[in-house]
Motif scaffolding. Structure first.
Motif, PDB file in Angstrom:
ATOM      1  N   THR A 159      -1.219  -1.308  -4.699  1.00 20.84           N
ATOM      2  CA  THR A 159      -2.386  -0.303  -4.594  1.00 20.84           C
ATOM      3  C   THR A 159      -1.770   0.906  -4.189  1.00 20.84           C
ATOM      4  O   THR A 159      -0.871   1.221  -3.394  1.00 20.84           O
ATOM      5  CB  THR A 159      -3.023  -0.792  -3.302  1.00 20.84           C
ATOM      6  OG1 THR A 159      -3.633  -2.010  -3.448  1.00 20.84           O
ATOM      7  CG2 THR A 159      -4.332   0.073  -3.173  1.00 20.84           C
ATOM      8  N   VAL A 160      -2.016   2.026  -5.159  1.00 18.61           N
ATOM      9  CA  VAL A 160      -1.435   3.135  -4.888  1.00 18.61           C
ATOM     10  C   VAL A 160      -2.445   4.402  -4.683  1.00 18.61           C
ATOM     11  O   VAL A 160      -3.266   4.330  -5.645  1.00 18.61           O
ATOM     12  CB  VAL A 160      -0.562   3.508  -6.313  1.00 18.61           C
ATOM     13  CG1 VAL A 160       0.039   4.973  -6.032  1.00 18.61           C
ATOM     14  CG2 VAL A 160       0.832   2.598  -6.353  1.00 18.61           C
ATOM     15  N   ALA A 161      -2.263   5.052  -3.741  1.00 17.36           N
ATOM     16  CA  ALA A 161      -3.333   6.278  -3.470  1.00 17.36           C
ATOM     17  C   ALA A 161      -2.418   7.413  -4.262  1.00 17.36           C
ATOM     18  O   ALA A 161      -1.355   7.810  -3.840  1.00 17.36           O
ATOM     19  CB  ALA A 161      -3.236   6.571  -2.141  1.00 17.36           C
ATOM     20  N   LEU A 162      -3.168   7.891  -5.300  1.00 12.30           N
ATOM     21  CA  LEU A 162      -2.632   9.125  -5.805  1.00 12.30           C
ATOM     22  C   LEU A 162      -3.058  10.353  -5.047  1.00 12.30           C
ATOM     23  O   LEU A 162      -4.392  10.798  -5.225  1.00 12.30           O
ATOM     24  CB  LEU A 162      -2.966   9.363  -7.320  1.00 12.30           C
ATOM     25  CG  LEU A 162      -2.163   8.467  -8.354  1.00 12.30           C
ATOM     26  CD1 LEU A 162      -2.664   7.081  -8.314  1.00 12.30           C
ATOM     27  CD2 LEU A 162      -2.365   8.990  -9.664  1.00 12.30           C
ATOM     28  N   ALA A 163      -2.317  10.980  -4.331  1.00 11.23           N
ATOM     29  CA  ALA A 163      -2.513  12.036  -3.522  1.00 11.23           C
ATOM     30  C   ALA A 163      -2.245  13.373  -4.197  1.00 11.23           C
ATOM     31  O   ALA A 163      -1.118  13.757  -4.755  1.00 11.23           O
ATOM     32  CB  ALA A 163      -1.783  11.967  -2.199  1.00 11.23           C
ATOM     33  N   PHE A 176       0.830  -1.372   0.176  1.00 11.49           N
ATOM     34  CA  PHE A 176       0.233   0.050  -0.088  1.00 11.49           C
ATOM     35  C   PHE A 176       0.855   1.320  -0.101  1.00 11.49           C
ATOM     36  O   PHE A 176       1.678   1.344   1.063  1.00 11.49           O
ATOM     37  CB  PHE A 176      -1.042  -0.157   1.197  1.00 11.49           C
ATOM     38  CG  PHE A 176      -1.970  -1.158   1.129  1.00 11.49           C
ATOM     39  CD1 PHE A 176      -3.152  -0.869   0.519  1.00 11.49           C
ATOM     40  CD2 PHE A 176      -1.748  -2.389   1.786  1.00 11.49           C
ATOM     41  CE1 PHE A 176      -4.203  -1.863   0.523  1.00 11.49           C
ATOM     42  CE2 PHE A 176      -2.826  -3.647   1.814  1.00 11.49           C
ATOM     43  CZ  PHE A 176      -4.007  -3.183   0.897  1.00 11.49           C
ATOM     44  N   ILE A 177       0.703   1.953  -0.962  1.00  6.39           N
ATOM     45  CA  ILE A 177       1.901   3.140  -1.402  1.00  6.39           C
ATOM     46  C   ILE A 177       0.928   4.441  -1.667  1.00  6.39           C
ATOM     47  O   ILE A 177      -0.106   4.468  -2.100  1.00  6.39           O
ATOM     48  CB  ILE A 177       2.588   2.871  -2.428  1.00  6.39           C
ATOM     49  CG1 ILE A 177       3.377   1.710  -2.503  1.00  6.39           C
ATOM     50  CG2 ILE A 177       3.476   4.082  -2.872  1.00  6.39           C
ATOM     51  CD1 ILE A 177       4.275   1.004  -3.509  1.00  6.39           C
ATOM     52  N   ILE A 178       1.569   5.525  -0.990  1.00  4.17           N
ATOM     53  CA  ILE A 178       0.985   6.782  -1.195  1.00  4.17           C
ATOM     54  C   ILE A 178       1.937   7.544  -2.198  1.00  4.17           C
ATOM     55  O   ILE A 178       3.225   7.581  -1.550  1.00  4.17           O
ATOM     56  CB  ILE A 178       0.480   7.592   0.001  1.00  4.17           C
ATOM     57  CG1 ILE A 178      -0.549   6.875   0.742  1.00  4.17           C
ATOM     58  CG2 ILE A 178       0.335   9.126  -0.384  1.00  4.17           C
ATOM     59  CD1 ILE A 178      -0.911   7.700   2.118  1.00  4.17           C
ATOM     60  N   VAL A 179       1.665   8.441  -2.997  1.00  3.08           N
ATOM     61  CA  VAL A 179       2.446   9.016  -3.892  1.00  3.08           C
ATOM     62  C   VAL A 179       1.859  10.601  -3.757  1.00  3.08           C
ATOM     63  O   VAL A 179       0.672  10.762  -4.249  1.00  3.08           O
ATOM     64  CB  VAL A 179       2.626   8.889  -5.312  1.00  3.08           C
ATOM     65  CG1 VAL A 179       3.561   9.524  -6.028  1.00  3.08           C
ATOM     66  CG2 VAL A 179       3.301   7.360  -5.616  1.00  3.08           C
ATOM     67  N   THR A 180       2.617  11.495  -3.238  1.00  8.97           N
ATOM     68  CA  THR A 180       2.051  13.032  -3.363  1.00  8.97           C
ATOM     69  C   THR A 180       2.259  13.712  -4.621  1.00  8.97           C
ATOM     70  O   THR A 180       3.294  13.370  -5.280  1.00  8.97           O
ATOM     71  CB  THR A 180       2.513  13.714  -1.960  1.00  8.97           C
ATOM     72  OG1 THR A 180       3.945  14.150  -2.254  1.00  8.97           O
ATOM     73  CG2 THR A 180       2.141  12.904  -0.750  1.00  8.97           C
ATOM     74  N   GLY A 181       1.506  14.758  -4.872  1.00 10.55           N
ATOM     75  CA  GLY A 181       1.914  15.636  -6.152  1.00 10.55           C
ATOM     76  C   GLY A 181       1.643  14.406  -7.495  1.00 10.55           C
ATOM     77  O   GLY A 181       2.419  14.296  -8.380  1.00 10.55           O
ATOM     78  N   ARG A 233      -2.733   0.140   7.094  1.00 11.89           N
ATOM     79  CA  ARG A 233      -1.277   0.278   7.150  1.00 11.89           C
ATOM     80  C   ARG A 233      -1.013   1.186   5.848  1.00 11.89           C
ATOM     81  O   ARG A 233      -1.481   1.246   4.975  1.00 11.89           O
ATOM     82  CB  ARG A 233      -0.651  -0.983   7.333  1.00 11.89           C
ATOM     83  CG  ARG A 233      -0.522  -1.947   5.988  1.00 11.89           C
ATOM     84  CD  ARG A 233       0.177  -2.944   5.993  1.00 11.89           C
ATOM     85  NE  ARG A 233       0.770  -3.409   4.829  1.00 11.89           N
ATOM     86  CZ  ARG A 233       0.165  -4.571   4.089  1.00 11.89           C
ATOM     87  NH1 ARG A 233      -1.142  -4.826   4.254  1.00 11.89           N
ATOM     88  NH2 ARG A 233       0.666  -4.644   2.897  1.00 11.89           N
ATOM     89  N   ILE A 234       0.273   1.526   6.109  1.00  3.30           N
ATOM     90  CA  ILE A 234       0.967   2.123   4.850  1.00  3.30           C
ATOM     91  C   ILE A 234       2.471   1.471   4.650  1.00  3.30           C
ATOM     92  O   ILE A 234       3.254   1.535   5.578  1.00  3.30           O
ATOM     93  CB  ILE A 234       0.959   3.668   4.861  1.00  3.30           C
ATOM     94  CG1 ILE A 234       1.866   4.294   3.678  1.00  3.30           C
ATOM     95  CG2 ILE A 234       1.599   4.190   6.438  1.00  3.30           C
ATOM     96  CD1 ILE A 234       1.691   5.750   3.547  1.00  3.30           C
TER      97      ILE A 234
END
Length: 259
Positions: free
Chosen positions: A33-37, A9-14, A84-85
Motif C-alpha cells: 500500500t503506497v501513499a504517493l506524497a 505501508f509505504i510513503i514515497v515523497t516527490g 504504522r509506517i
C-alpha cells in the motif's frame, strides 16, 4: 495482489512523476500500500488515479516537504488511517533547472547563483529530507522497526562544474543519511541510500536540453530504480543499514555481498 511487499505501508515523497512515480509503481506491483506524497494538485491526483485504475492500492497524500505543518498533518493521517509506517522513501527534490535552465549546456559559476535560488533548493533537497524523517522516525522507533530510503545522486554530480547548489544538496543528503543510520541503529530502524547511477529522463532535465543531449548522453529510464527500491523495502534487506546502492550496479553490489 500477492507480492513480496503485501501488508507493507509505504510513503514515497516527490511521487507525482519521475523517479518517485517509478518507485511507487514498483512497490505497488509487489503488493504494498503506497501513499504517493507530493504537493497537492492535478498532477498528483492524476498519477494516483491511473495507478488505482490499474488495481493498485495507491493513496494520494498531499504534503509539502518544506512545511512542518504539512508534514505533521500527513503523519497524523498515517497514524489514523494506517496505524504504522513500514518504509519511507525520501525522494522529493528540485534540480539545477530552478537556478539555471541551461545548466547542462551553459554551466553557471557558483558566484552567479542567486541566494534565493540556493536557499530554495537546499530547503527542499536537504531540509525536506530532515523534516520528513524527523517526523516519521519517532513512529518507527515506537514500532521498533522501519526502513528509510534516501534518494541521492552520483559523486560526480557533487563535484561537477556549475552544479551549485544541487551538488552540495546531495552531498549533505548523504552525510545526513549516514548519521541517521547511526542514530537509529539501536531502535531497529535502518537507513540506506539509493541513486540511479547517471542522468535520468525526468522533469529535472528541461525538454529542450534533453533533445540536445540525445545521442550524446545515455539517459537512464526512471525504472532503473524499481528492483533496488523493492529490495530495500523488503525483508531481503533486513538489518542492512548505512549502505549506498547505485541502481545500475545493483546486481554487482548483491553479488559482492553474497546477497
Amino acid at each position: 495482489m500477492n507480492g513480496t511487499l503485501t501488508n507493507q505501508f509505504i510513503i514515497v515523497t516527490g511521487a507525482s512523476s519521475g523517479l518517485g512515480l517509478a518507485m511507487a509503481k514498483a512497490l505497488l506491483m509487489q503488493g504494498a500500500t503506497v501513499a504517493l506524497a507530493s504537493r497537492s494538485g492535478a498532477k498528483l491526483t492524476k498519477a494516483v488515479q491511473q495507478l488505482r485504475e490499474m488495481g493498485f492500492d495507491a493513496v494520494e497524500l498531499g504534503m509539502d516537504v518544506r512545511s512542518e505543518q504539512s508534514i505533521k498533518e500527513a503523519a497524523e493521517w498515517v497514524k489514523r488511517e494506517w496505524g504504522r509506517i513500514d518504509v519511507l522513501v525520501n525522494n522529493a527534490g528540485i534540480g539545477m533547472k530552478t537556478v539555471n535552465p541551461n545548466f547542462l549546456t551553459e554551466p553557471q559559476p557558483f558566484f552567479q547563483v542567486s541566494p534565493e535560488g540556493f536557499r530554495d533548493l537546499m530547503d527542499t533537497n536537504v531540509t525536506g529530507y530532515f523534516l520528513v524523517s524527523r517526523t516519521f522516525a519517532p513512529l518507527m522507533v515506537q514500532q521498533g522497526s522501519g526502513k528509510i530510503i534516501n534518494i541521492s545522486m552520483n559523486y560526480e554530480t557533487m563535484k561537477r562544474k556549475g552544479f551549485v547548489p544541487y551538488g552540495p544538496s546531495r552531498a549533505a543528503t548523504e552525510s545526513l543519511s549516514f548519521i541517521m543510520a547511526e542514530d537509529l541503529k539501536e531502535y531497529g530502524v535502518t537507513v540506506n541510500m539509493l541513486l540511479p547511477g547517471g542522468a535520468t529522463v525526468t522533469g529535472m532535465i528541461p525538454e529542450e536540453v534533453r533533445e540536445q543531449l540525445e545521442g550524446k548522453v545515455n539517459l537512464l529510464d526512471p525504472e532503473v530504480m524499481a528492483e533496488p527500491v523493492v529490495y530495500l523495502a523488503s525483508a531481503e534487506s533486513d538489518g542492512l543499514t548505512g549502505e549506498r546502492i547505485v541502481a545500475v550496479e545493483f546486481e554487482k553490489w548483491k553479488t559482492e555481498r553474497g546477497r
